[in-house]
Enzyme design. Structure first.
Site, PDB file in Angstrom:
ATOM      1  N   ASN A 174       1.813  13.403  -1.772  1.00 59.57           N
ATOM      2  CA  ASN A 174       2.613  12.349  -2.213  1.00 59.57           C
ATOM      3  C   ASN A 174       2.770  12.639  -3.910  1.00 59.57           C
ATOM      4  O   ASN A 174       1.625  12.503  -4.358  1.00 59.57           O
ATOM      5  CB  ASN A 174       2.194  10.849  -1.947  1.00 59.57           C
ATOM      6  N   HIS A 212       2.923   9.766  -8.316  1.00 60.32           N
ATOM      7  CA  HIS A 212       2.264   9.550  -9.289  1.00 60.32           C
ATOM      8  C   HIS A 212       2.571  10.809 -10.344  1.00 60.32           C
ATOM      9  O   HIS A 212       2.182  10.169 -11.638  1.00 60.32           O
ATOM     10  CB  HIS A 212       0.690   9.214  -9.095  1.00 60.32           C
ATOM     11  N   ARG A 262      11.395   3.630  -4.905  1.00 57.80           N
ATOM     12  CA  ARG A 262      11.283   2.157  -4.964  1.00 57.80           C
ATOM     13  C   ARG A 262      12.648   1.469  -5.333  1.00 57.80           C
ATOM     14  O   ARG A 262      13.290   2.089  -6.318  1.00 57.80           O
ATOM     15  CB  ARG A 262      10.057   1.835  -5.839  1.00 57.80           C
ATOM     16  N   HIS A 285       8.770   4.974 -10.107  1.00 61.45           N
ATOM     17  CA  HIS A 285       8.310   6.415 -10.243  1.00 61.45           C
ATOM     18  C   HIS A 285       9.484   7.357  -9.806  1.00 61.45           C
ATOM     19  O   HIS A 285      10.099   7.854 -10.689  1.00 61.45           O
ATOM     20  CB  HIS A 285       6.805   6.644  -9.570  1.00 61.45           C
ATOM     21  N   THR A 313       1.111  -0.142  -6.175  1.00 60.99           N
ATOM     22  CA  THR A 313       1.365   0.641  -5.130  1.00 60.99           C
ATOM     23  C   THR A 313       1.104  -0.046  -3.826  1.00 60.99           C
ATOM     24  O   THR A 313       1.251  -1.179  -3.873  1.00 60.99           O
ATOM     25  CB  THR A 313       0.164   1.952  -5.004  1.00 60.99           C
ATOM     26  N   GLY A 365      -5.416   5.982  -0.328  1.00 60.31           N
ATOM     27  CA  GLY A 365      -6.782   5.961  -0.739  1.00 60.31           C
ATOM     28  C   GLY A 365      -7.387   7.101  -0.295  1.00 60.31           C
ATOM     29  O   GLY A 365      -8.770   7.123  -0.448  1.00 60.31           O
ATOM     30  N   GLY A 384      -1.818  11.257  -2.146  1.00 58.96           N
ATOM     31  CA  GLY A 384      -1.137  11.169  -3.657  1.00 58.96           C
ATOM     32  C   GLY A 384      -2.047  11.127  -4.646  1.00 58.96           C
ATOM     33  O   GLY A 384      -2.161  12.107  -5.248  1.00 58.96           O
TER      34      GLY A 384
HETATM   35  N1  PXP Z   1       1.053   6.612   2.503  1.00 57.32           N
HETATM   36  C1  PXP Z   1       1.631   5.492   2.291  1.00 57.32           C
HETATM   37  C2  PXP Z   1       2.608   4.809   3.515  1.00 57.32           C
HETATM   38  C3  PXP Z   1       1.761   4.937   1.022  1.00 57.32           C
HETATM   39  O1  PXP Z   1       2.628   4.019   0.607  1.00 57.32           O
HETATM   40  C4  PXP Z   1       0.959   5.779  -0.004  1.00 57.32           C
HETATM   41  C5  PXP Z   1       0.888   5.384  -1.407  1.00 57.32           C
HETATM   42  O2  PXP Z   1       2.284   5.397  -1.975  1.00 57.32           O
HETATM   43  C6  PXP Z   1       0.287   6.956   0.533  1.00 57.32           C
HETATM   44  C7  PXP Z   1       0.320   7.300   1.699  1.00 57.32           C
HETATM   45  C8  PXP Z   1      -0.587   7.685  -0.550  1.00 57.32           C
HETATM   46  O3  PXP Z   1      -1.693   6.839  -1.230  1.00 57.32           O
HETATM   47  P1  PXP Z   1      -2.687   7.626  -2.194  1.00 57.32           P
HETATM   48  O4  PXP Z   1      -1.581   7.413  -3.529  1.00 57.32           O
HETATM   49  O5  PXP Z   1      -3.566   6.309  -2.426  1.00 57.32           O
HETATM   50  O6  PXP Z   1      -2.754   8.839  -1.611  1.00 57.32           O
END
Ligand code: PXP
Length: 251
Positions: free
Chosen positions: A11, A14, A58, A63, A113, A205, A226
């Site tokens: 992802n 960020h 979004r 972002h 997020t 996370g 991500g």
């Molecule tokens: N999966 C989904 C559906 C999400 O909304 C997010 C956050 O954008 C992630 C995975 C990835 O989360 P993280 O950035 O904490 O790894």
């Protein structure tokens, strides 16, 4: 089924957050001053072993921009997974982009997020309509839900083939007393999903520590990761960050 090969969706939202922090509103026509280049991030991630690229345009464009999504769709050779709110506007955009899959998430303007899972049971008809519209366009739908029995059952009833179990509560509890309980919820949820013939993904996370436990959840298909990858990339670059995560995922 064993977790012989869990797929990694990177992802890159960020990376776009960093770009927007400095260059909000300036498009690709401004050239290489607008950094980091999201397209390069996606392509380097793929080269380093990502099985797919995940983006979340979004409503407030904080972002990843819609123009990014269209460009990424054009240039990547793995799969594009587009996270989206359950709105008509986003569905119309998904039909324009034609990602390989959409992941339907809840969305409110205030959250930094995605905070909680989608309430599939409470928005059943809307979710069902999205699944059906996506399917007629050949797009797979995954529903981002908490590991909650009612939500998993409603997801299966909606016709979706995939769920993405929200690992955020578990990740937040990693150094707390309730970690085992949260992990257990994921184990039970994954099993229920499998029993209902759903393909089970997980995300939110997940980092370079908790992955060692997350990867032991039976029958996981794909992890979407991500923040931890983009954070690690600050130290070692995106290629090494993706490579390391990929090798931790599959032991
Ligand atoms: N999966 C989904 C559906 C999400 O909304 C997010 C956050 O954008 C992630 C995975 C990835 O989360 P993280 O950035 O904490 O790894």
């Amino acid at each position: 089924m064993s977790n012989a090969n869990i797929l990694l969706g990177v992802n890159i939202d960020h990376a776009a957050t960093v770009r927007e922090a400095r260059y909000r509103g300036l498009g690709q026509e401004f050239g290489p001053i607008v950094e980091p280049d999201l397209i390069e991030i996606a392509l380097f991630s793929e080269k380093a072993g990502a099985d797919g690229i995940t983006v979340h345009p979004r409503e407030d464009g904080r972002h990843v921009q819609r123009s990014d999504v269209l460009k990424i769709r054009e240039v990547i050779s793995t799969r594009l997974n587009m996270e989206m709110a359950a709105t008509d506007e986003m569905m119309a955009f998904a039909l324009e982009v034609r990602p390989d899959s959409i992941c339907v998430v809840p969305e409110s303007r205030e959250e930094v997020t995605t905070e909680g899972g989608l309430d599939v049971a409470g928005n059943f008809e809307r979710v069902k309509a999205i699944v059906s519209t996506a399917a007629s366009a050949g797009i797979v739908t995954s529903l981002f839900i908490d590991p909650d029995s009612d939500q998993i059952a409603a997801s299966a009833d909606s016709g979706a083939s995939h769920i993405e179990l929200h690992t955020g509560a578990y990740a937040n509890a990693y150094y707390l007393d309730n970690r085992a309980d949260e992990f257990d919820r994921l184990l039970v949820g994954a099993k229920q999903g499998l029993d209902l013939k759903l393909t089970v993904n997980a995300g939110h996370g997940i980092n370079y520590n908790n992955i060692k436990e997350v990867r032991t959840i039976p029958n996981l298909h794909e992890l979407n990761i991500g923040h931890s990858i983009v954070s690690r990339a600050l130290f070692c670059g995106i290629s090494d960050a993706v490579r390391e995560m990929k090798s931790l995922i599959n032991g």
